[in-house]
Design an enzyme around this catalytic site. Structure first.
Site, PDB file in Angstrom:
ATOM      1  N   HIS A  99       0.836  -1.206   0.000  1.00 39.50           N
ATOM      2  CA  HIS A  99       0.000   0.000   0.000  1.00 39.50           C
ATOM      3  C   HIS A  99       0.869   1.254   0.000  1.00 39.50           C
ATOM      4  O   HIS A  99       1.920   1.293   0.639  1.00 39.50           O
ATOM      5  CB  HIS A  99      -0.946   0.007   1.216  1.00 39.50           C
ATOM      6  CG  HIS A  99      -0.238   0.138   2.522  1.00 39.50           C
ATOM      7  ND1 HIS A  99      -0.167   1.340   3.188  1.00 39.50           N
ATOM      8  CD2 HIS A  99       0.457  -0.748   3.261  1.00 39.50           C
ATOM      9  CE1 HIS A  99       0.531   1.154   4.310  1.00 39.50           C
ATOM     10  NE2 HIS A  99       0.919  -0.097   4.375  1.00 39.50           N
ATOM     11  N   CYS A 102       3.226   3.330   2.965  1.00 42.09           N
ATOM     12  CA  CYS A 102       3.625   2.270   3.902  1.00 42.09           C
ATOM     13  C   CYS A 102       4.791   2.746   4.781  1.00 42.09           C
ATOM     14  O   CYS A 102       5.864   3.087   4.279  1.00 42.09           O
ATOM     15  CB  CYS A 102       4.018   1.021   3.128  1.00 42.09           C
ATOM     16  SG  CYS A 102       4.415  -0.378   4.203  1.00 42.09           S
TER      17      CYS A 102
HETATM   18 CO    CO Z   1       2.534  -0.760   5.429  1.00 40.22          CO
END
Ligand code: CO
Length: 211
Positions: A99, A102
């Site tokens: 993602h 992060c």
């Molecule tokens: Co992460």
């Protein structure tokens, strides 16, 4: 008892009630076993809950999460989850989901010392080393971090495909696909990175096992 801790039990009561109203057998059916078609390897980040972002229900996704969604060959926890998912549950898809934003990736791109986690983040620094030219050519910190999230997912998918567990499954003629995807916390959208494998044919010979 702190308020927030108390709240989860009230939430749970509501949740049980809600499901039983819709289907009196909901929990009885789930208690009889699981046959999820997907194994999800994601980040521990609280903003990326596997079921919620994929619109899936209990029983549909087998989940393993760690910091920065890593596939590390000496990680017994990850290997045990993978082995069980592939050989017992017979999942058809293994997804590595990273993602944007992060914390693990961002931390790995700095020289800061965080403690024991530095040993874990070291693997991400190796991903940077492999793609240093591409990352260094990007202009902003944000661009570098975002691209590193994608490249890290890609490398973890390669690492998955290199495991004897996945390769044995392919050698047995089982349908098993590995995928790399990225979730964007800022808009909720999941993106397929186009890193998909269902055989070891494109893999360097040294990684391919004879079965
Ligand atoms: Co992460």
């Amino acid at each position: 008892m702190p308020e927030f801790y108390k709240k989860i039990f009230n939430n749970n009561k509501e949740w049980v009630k809600h499901h039983l109203e819709a289907d009196p057998n909901y929990f009885k059916d789930l208690s009889e076993g699981q046959k999820p078609p997907i194994l999800w390897i994601g980040c521990s980040d609280s903003r990326v809950p596997a079921n919620e972002v994929t619109g899936t229900k209990p029983g549909e996704v087998f989940v393993h999460r760690n910091i920065a969604n890593m596939v590390i060959h000496t990680d017994m926890s990850m290997l045990s989850v993978l082995d069980y998912a592939v050989n017992v549950l017979e999942v058809r898809h293994v997804i590595v989901c990273g993602h944007y934003g992060c914390g693990g990736i961002n931390a790995a791109l700095t020289s800061k010392k965080f403690g024991i986690i530095d040993n874990w983040l070291r693997h991400i620094k190796d991903v940077y080393r492999m793609h240093k030219e591409e990352i260094d050519a990007l202009q902003t910190e944000d661009e570098k971090q975002r691209r590193m999230v994608e490249l890290n997912v890609q490398e973890q998918v390669f690492d998955l495909a290199k495991t004897s567990i996945i390769q044995q499954s392919w050698a047995n003629g089982k349908f098993l696909q590995v995928h790399g995807i990225v979730y964007d916390i800022a808009n909720g959208i999941l993106k397929d990175l186009g890193v998909n494998f269902n055989s070891n044919e494109d893999m360097d010979q040294v990684y391919r096992f004879d079965f």
